[in-house]
Design a protein around this motif. Structure first.
Motif, short mmCIF file in Angstrom:
data_model
loop_
_atom_site.label_atom_id
_atom_site.label_comp_id
_atom_site.label_asym_id
_atom_site.label_seq_id
_atom_site.Cartn_x
_atom_site.Cartn_y
_atom_site.Cartn_z
N SER A 73 23.68 -67.81 44.37
CA SER A 73 22.23 -68.07 44.39
C SER A 73 21.47 -67.11 43.49
CB SER A 73 21.70 -67.97 45.82
OG SER A 73 21.72 -66.61 46.26
N GLN A 76 29.38 -68.26 48.02
CA GLN A 76 28.31 -69.25 47.88
C GLN A 76 26.95 -68.58 47.79
OE1 GLN A 76 28.79 -71.75 51.32
NE2 GLN A 76 30.32 -73.08 50.35
N LYS A 93 20.25 -64.26 44.33
CA LYS A 93 19.21 -63.55 45.06
C LYS A 93 19.60 -62.08 45.28
CE LYS A 93 17.45 -67.71 47.28
NZ LYS A 93 17.23 -68.47 48.51
#
Length: 293
Positions: free
Chosen positions: A216, A212, A218
């Motif tokens: 993102s 998960q 990131k």
């Protein structure tokens, strides 16, 4: 004719009768299998075989504490009616008493109640009450103090949910509060602490959270911190000492224990029928089954 263990086993499987009853039957008829079956039917002990395929997902959980040892036992029957039956309740209480002196379900089934094994006592009850029954589970804890809690009590010390909490230090009142927390907590505590949590459960959750976080997009160092934070939240939800205490949500259960001068050593939560696939039946069908045996 010698009554061998193999012969007794064969008769038990055919009749559904208990070990001692099967041995008595074979002894009475000099090892003749057909006559032994007739002997058991005459005594009403072979009727259990007809019931054994029916789902037993109701019943009671009983808890018992003695000398710093607590035990919880689940005894199943087919319908909720039987849980209200005084004879069934008395049998469950006797089984819980017997469980104090053994360590697992197999040993419990062989334990003695008034000269009969627990297994035989249950078989006799099947024949008399007319429902399939089983001693499904037992669990034990021990400590300086053992607190108990019964949810949806049917009689003293037994109901639909039974909880035990063992403490080092502390007192019975606090142990009962923790037991009430264990019964009510959502999600249910899966272990006492992070150290006791199943590694497979931890690995699965960590993988899901990692996947998960990576979605993102990131940077890796931020993703690592995201995973740590989410795992901390996960441990706070599923481990007893890290959960918010239902009595005082401002503190964790572990902190509440420290404040009470106690250390939680272990807990048990048994709920009737959990994990059993129960066949849905309407109320009329349940009544008809109960009346028909």
């Amino acid at each position: 004719m010698a009554i061998t263990a193999a012969l007794v086993k064969e008769l038990r499987e055919k009749s559904g009768a208990g070990m001692m009853d099967a041995k008595k039957a074979l002894t009475a008829v000099d090892g003749n299998m057909e006559e032994a079956m007739d002997w058991l039917r005459t005594k009403g002990l072979a009727t259990a075989a007809k019931k054994s395929g029916r789902t037993a997902a109701e019943g009671l959980v009983a808890v018992k504490v003695e000398n710093g040892v607590g035990v919880a036992v689940e005894v199943n029957a087919e319908t909720d009616f039987v849980g209200k039956n005084a004879e069934f309740q008395s049998m469950v209480a006797d089984i819980a008493n017997a469980a104090l002196s053994v360590d697992d379900v197999d040993a419990l089934k062989a334990a003695d109640i008034d000269g009969k094994t627990v297994e035989t006592v249950v078989t006799d009850a099947i024949a008399k009450i007319g429902e399939n029954m089983s001693v499904r589970r037992m669990a034990k804890v021990s400590g300086d103090v053992v607190g108990t809690y019964i949810h949806t009590a049917a009689a003293d010390g037994m109901g639909k949910i039974g909880v035990l909490v063992a403490l080092k230090g502390g007192d019975e009142a606090f142990a009962k509060q923790v037991a009430m927390h264990v019964a009510a907590a959502d999600p249910r505590p899966q272990s006492l602490s992070e150290a006791d949590l199943d590694p497979a459960v931890v690995a699965k959750e960590e993988k899901i959270l990692t996947d998960q976080a990576r979605e993102s997009g990131k940077p890796e160092n931020i993703i690592e911190n995201m995973i740590k934070g989410r795992m901390k939240k996960f441990f706070g939800e599923v481990t007893l000492v890290n959960q918010s205490f239902v009595i005082n949500p401002d503190v964790s259960v572990g902190q509440a224990a420290k404040d009470a001068g106690a250390e939680i050593l272990g807990f048990v939560r048994l709920e009737v029928g959990e994990g059993i696939e129960k066949k849905e039946e309407d109320f009329a069908a349940e009544v008809a089954k109960t009346m028909g045996g």
